[in-house]
Design an enzyme around this catalytic site. Structure first.
Site, PDB file in Angstrom:
ATOM      1  N   ARG A  21     -26.107 -34.341  -8.494  1.00  0.00           N
ATOM      2  CA  ARG A  21     -25.819 -35.716  -9.057  1.00  0.00           C
ATOM      3  C   ARG A  21     -27.082 -36.049 -10.098  1.00  0.00           C
ATOM      4  O   ARG A  21     -27.070 -37.051 -11.214  1.00  0.00           O
ATOM      5  CB  ARG A  21     -25.707 -36.871  -8.281  1.00  0.00           C
ATOM      6  CG  ARG A  21     -24.426 -36.893  -7.256  1.00  0.00           C
ATOM      7  CD  ARG A  21     -24.369 -37.699  -6.274  1.00  0.00           C
ATOM      8  NE  ARG A  21     -23.147 -37.669  -5.422  1.00  0.00           N
ATOM      9  CZ  ARG A  21     -21.984 -37.974  -5.609  1.00  0.00           C
ATOM     10  NH1 ARG A  21     -21.746 -38.743  -6.782  1.00  0.00           N
ATOM     11  NH2 ARG A  21     -20.934 -37.630  -4.757  1.00  0.00           N
ATOM     12  N   HIS A  38     -29.378 -25.186  -3.702  1.00  0.00           N
ATOM     13  CA  HIS A  38     -28.150 -24.251  -3.359  1.00  0.00           C
ATOM     14  C   HIS A  38     -28.715 -22.715  -3.461  1.00  0.00           C
ATOM     15  O   HIS A  38     -28.482 -22.201  -2.405  1.00  0.00           O
ATOM     16  CB  HIS A  38     -27.140 -24.244  -4.283  1.00  0.00           C
ATOM     17  CG  HIS A  38     -26.300 -25.572  -4.633  1.00  0.00           C
ATOM     18  ND1 HIS A  38     -26.491 -26.568  -5.694  1.00  0.00           N
ATOM     19  CD2 HIS A  38     -25.614 -26.254  -3.616  1.00  0.00           C
ATOM     20  CE1 HIS A  38     -25.764 -27.598  -5.482  1.00  0.00           C
ATOM     21  NE2 HIS A  38     -25.062 -27.528  -4.373  1.00  0.00           N
TER      22      HIS A  38
END
EC number: 6.3.2.1
Length: 282
Positions: free
Chosen positions: A188, A37
């Site tokens: 995840r 990100h």
């Protein structure tokens, strides 16, 4: 960094920036931020004057309520990471803010992108993705939107929505950020043990071998070899491995020198669903 939780406050601030002639880039996220990100934030900073990051765990794109419930939400850490990258604006809305009307209707014709691969495994997922991204595009009105290549099908879906809706936004597809050994970084992954992360490296290794052998091996043989290798790993449950044409994600059979191809893989390790891909001739 300025933080807004309401659409009206964000719009008022952005309007001032637009009137000043600023270029605006949007980085939509669901939080649990990691280096992948942050690389999008950095890329956005190179192509725009103002970077808006949104953090919103969007309920309409989850098929499994338990998956939505388990999704990590380390918001204090996320804010600290964005501040460390000098992100300009964080939009942090509630579900009621983004969906003020219950059972809001949304439907867009995504063609086979809605039914292939992730579309088949997660019915309605991409309708939920496009629903929230369209809301964010309408709200922020970015000149540029930065998305990661890791969710490759999602990127193709967003591009189709931009084309269908004739939205004045340029999609900037940013490369996958990987660990030193090659594991694609993912929110995840935080649910994997260290052993699980080591086991997951086989996904990258198979993709890398497929890319290295792409020029001199048939697509059928490449797929067979990749699937066979993944199926020999007792700790991995393979969901699918496929070589596809990039724009349509139709499974390829023969090579066309005028087309670009991508290998897609999804597998389960320690109860965590991992997604990865690699461009093969780009």
């Amino acid at each position: 960094m300025e933080i807004y939780s309401t659409k009206s406050d964000l719009q008022a601030h952005l309007q001032t920036l637009r009137e000043a002639g600023k270029q605006i880039a949007l980085v939509p996220t669901m939080g649990a931020l990691h280096e992948g990100h942050l690389s999008l934030i950095r890329e956005a900073q190179t192509v725009a004057d103002i970077v808006v990051c949104s953090i919103f765990v969007n309920p309409t794109q989850f098929n499994d309520p338990k998956d939505l419930e388990k999704y990590p939400r380390p918001i204090e850490n996320d804010i600290a990471l964005l501040q460390s990258e000098a992100c300009d604006i964080l939009f942090l809305p509630s579900v009621d803010e983004m969906y003020p009307t219950a059972n809001e209707h949304w439907s867009i014709d995504l063609g086979e992108l809605d039914t292939l691969w992730e579309g088949a495994q997660r019915p309605g997922h991409f309708q939920g993705v496009t629903q929230i991204v369209y809301k964010l595009f309408h709200l922020v009105q970015p000149h540029i939107a930065c998305f990661g290549q890791k969710d490759f099908q999602q990127v193709m879906v967003i591009q189709r929505m931009i084309d269908l809706k004739k939205l004045p936004v340029t999609l900037n597809i940013c490369p996958i950020v990987r660990s030193e050994k090659g594991l694609a970084l993912s929110s995840r992954n935080s649910r994997l043990s260290e052993k699980g992360k080591e086991e997951a490296l086989v996904l990258f290794n198979v993709l890398d071998e497929t890319k290295n052998n792409f020029a001199n091996t048939s697509i059928e043989q490449l797929q067979q070899e990749a699937i066979a290798k993944l199926n020999t790993q007792p700790e991995i449950t393979l969901e699918y491995f496929a070589i596809c044409e990039t724009r349509t994600l139709q499974q390829a059979t023969d090579k066309d020198n005028n087309k670009k191809y991508v290998a897609l893989v999804v597998a389960w390790i320690e109860g965590v669903r991992l997604i990865d891909n690699m461009l093969l001739n780009m």
